[in-house]
Write a protein that holds these residues in place. Structure first.
Motif, PDB file in Angstrom:
ATOM      1  N   THR A  27      20.464  54.742  52.563  1.00  0.00           N
ATOM      2  CA  THR A  27      20.180  53.931  51.380  1.00  0.00           C
ATOM      3  C   THR A  27      18.988  54.554  50.658  1.00  0.00           C
ATOM      4  O   THR A  27      17.843  54.141  50.830  1.00  0.00           O
ATOM      5  CB  THR A  27      19.894  52.477  51.783  1.00  0.00           C
ATOM      6  N   GLY A  28      19.275  55.577  49.877  1.00  0.00           N
ATOM      7  CA  GLY A  28      18.228  56.377  49.250  1.00  0.00           C
ATOM      8  C   GLY A  28      17.556  57.262  50.286  1.00  0.00           C
ATOM      9  O   GLY A  28      17.646  57.031  51.499  1.00  0.00           O
ATOM     10  N   SER A  29      16.873  58.305  49.828  1.00  0.00           N
ATOM     11  CA  SER A  29      16.176  59.173  50.775  1.00  0.00           C
ATOM     12  C   SER A  29      14.988  58.461  51.420  1.00  0.00           C
ATOM     13  O   SER A  29      14.506  58.876  52.471  1.00  0.00           O
ATOM     14  CB  SER A  29      15.723  60.471  50.100  1.00  0.00           C
ATOM     15  N   GLN A  30      14.531  57.365  50.800  1.00  0.00           N
ATOM     16  CA  GLN A  30      13.450  56.587  51.397  1.00  0.00           C
ATOM     17  C   GLN A  30      13.855  56.089  52.786  1.00  0.00           C
ATOM     18  O   GLN A  30      13.049  56.082  53.715  1.00  0.00           O
ATOM     19  CB  GLN A  30      13.085  55.404  50.497  1.00  0.00           C
ATOM     20  N   GLN A  31      15.117  55.668  52.944  1.00  0.00           N
ATOM     21  CA  GLN A  31      15.551  55.209  54.263  1.00  0.00           C
ATOM     22  C   GLN A  31      15.582  56.363  55.260  1.00  0.00           C
ATOM     23  O   GLN A  31      15.297  56.161  56.447  1.00  0.00           O
ATOM     24  CB  GLN A  31      16.925  54.545  54.199  1.00  0.00           C
ATOM     25  N   ALA A  32      15.910  57.562  54.799  1.00  0.00           N
ATOM     26  CA  ALA A  32      15.909  58.714  55.703  1.00  0.00           C
ATOM     27  C   ALA A  32      14.519  58.937  56.278  1.00  0.00           C
ATOM     28  O   ALA A  32      14.358  59.230  57.475  1.00  0.00           O
ATOM     29  CB  ALA A  32      16.395  59.956  54.963  1.00  0.00           C
TER      30      ALA A  32
END
Length: 398
Positions: A97-102
């Motif tokens: 869910t977006g690179s923020q979640q990565a």
């Protein structure tokens, strides 16, 4: 009711950008604050057509999906990344869910409280939020226009024995700088020798300005990959298609991806399968490379407009560099200026930016600020810069 929150709650801080965005909801305020794409360039019609194709496929399109993500989209992303020197299979990646979640998932599975993470000085403030929420100890590495200082990195790798190094080597947030090839290879060499994992965040890599022949290869592509790589690579569709689709991806050694998928199961089962299927249809039936090239040119024009306006201002003691890509200008003001206080004056005058202190892991420089150029149109940028100049006059001595 006496709510008994966990001790971890104390590690969460509000995002400076999110708080400032609340202030800028009034139409009278021109915002250079958030890292927002330009809404007028979202491919609305193409996304609508892609969405309709997904729904036309039947009710199954609305069913639960795989934690790892919609397989056809993973395959398409693998093909896309293959053109950039990254050779992976769908088993080597996870849709997020977006690179923020990565960033969150990797930190969750890899970092224990007290572990050291090395970061650039300055760096992305929301990554710092994530790292702090898991109790990491953050240590900054000196940087210059070419990237991380290799001597300082080597010294801190030896002194702190960090668990991870977090970097944005291509058009960094907040400075817009791009590392040289020498620094990319140097950081890889030092981290591989010390067995330190690198988290490479690459949300802006498609937004390159200037000489089209100049290439900025990802660290992941320069390292052996995916198996045994010391790099975890993440990117997103937020800056090139639309943030609301909330779809990013992460690529790494299959063992890391497997553990991140387990953590994602516990977090949200899977990211929106409807959005993922829509993006797949978009990649299949829409000329995404041409769209990205159009957006890149538009953002470069907006960057050059703001650069010209900054040159015209000739604010005494204010230093800035023209970004090589991305969405931001980074300004350093005289040491006597606190940009958090300057922001109050600026908002009163109808313009906003992000004070720079939040981008530092330690020893913050309160005389710095970040300005976004991608969101506001030509006319709004001129007006906003006039208002900002008025605010600047209140703190700068000519």
């Amino acid at each position: 009711m006496n709510y008994q929150f966990s001790a971890r709650l104390g590690t969460f801080s509000s995002s400076a950008v999110r708080e400032i965005l609340k202030l800028t909801q009034k139409k009278s305020i021109i915002s250079f604050a958030g890292g927002l794409p330009a809404e007028e360039h979202f491919p609305v019609a193409a996304i609508g057509e892609a969405f309709q194709r997904v729904l036309a496929a039947g009710n199954k399109a609305l069913q639960y999906g795989l934690t790892e993500g919609y397989l056809p989209l993973r395959e398409s992303i693998c093909d896309w990344m293959g053109q950039k020197g990254i050779k992976v299979t769908p088993d080597d990646m996870l849709l997020t869910t977006g690179s923020q979640q990565a960033i969150d998932l990797l930190t969750r599975i890899y970092i224990d409280s007290g572990d050291v993470i090395l970061v650039e000085r300055p760096t992305y403030l929301s990554a710092l939020q994530v790292f702090r929420s898991y109790g990491a100890t953050l240590v900054s590495v000196d940087t210059d226009n070419d990237g991380m200082d290799l001597d300082d990195l080597a010294a801190k790798l030896k002194q702190y024995r960090p668990k991870m190094v977090y970097v944005i080597p291509t058009f960094s947030n907040p400075t817009g700088k791009a590392w040289s090839l020498e620094r990319r290879n140097g950081v890889l060499k030092l981290c591989r020798e010390s067995e330190t994992l690198i988290l490479e965040d690459d949300p802006y890599g498609e937004l390159k300005f200037g000489d089209a022949s100049v290439a900025y290869p990802s660290l992941f592509s320069l390292d052996q990959h995916p198996t045994g790589s010391c790099v975890v690579y993440t990117s997103t569709f937020s800056k090139t298609v639309a943030p609301a689709l909330r779809t990013g991806w992460v690529m790494a050694d299959p063992e890391i991806i497997r553990h991140m998928a387990r953590a994602k199961q516990a977090a949200d089962l899977h990211s929106s399968s409807l959005d993922q299927q829509t993006l797949y249809q978009l990649m299949e039936h829409f000329d995404l490379p041409a769209h990205i090239e159009f957006v890149r040119k538009e953002y470069e024009a907006r960057m050059r407009q703001m650069a010209g306006l900054l040159n015209e201002q000739q604010w005494p003691g204010v230093i800035w560099n023209e970004p090589k890509g991305g969405m931001f200008f980074w300004l350093e003001l005289p040491e006597s200026v606190d940009t958090a206080e300057l922001l109050k004056t600026a908002v009163d005058l109808g313009v906003a930016f992000v004070p720079g202190a939040s981008f530092f892991a330690e020893n913050a420089k309160n005389n710095t600020m970040r300005m976004n150029f991608s969101h506001t149109d030509t006319e709004g940028t001129v007006t906003g810069m006039k208002r900002l100049s008025q605010a600047m006059e209140s703190v700068l001595v000519r």
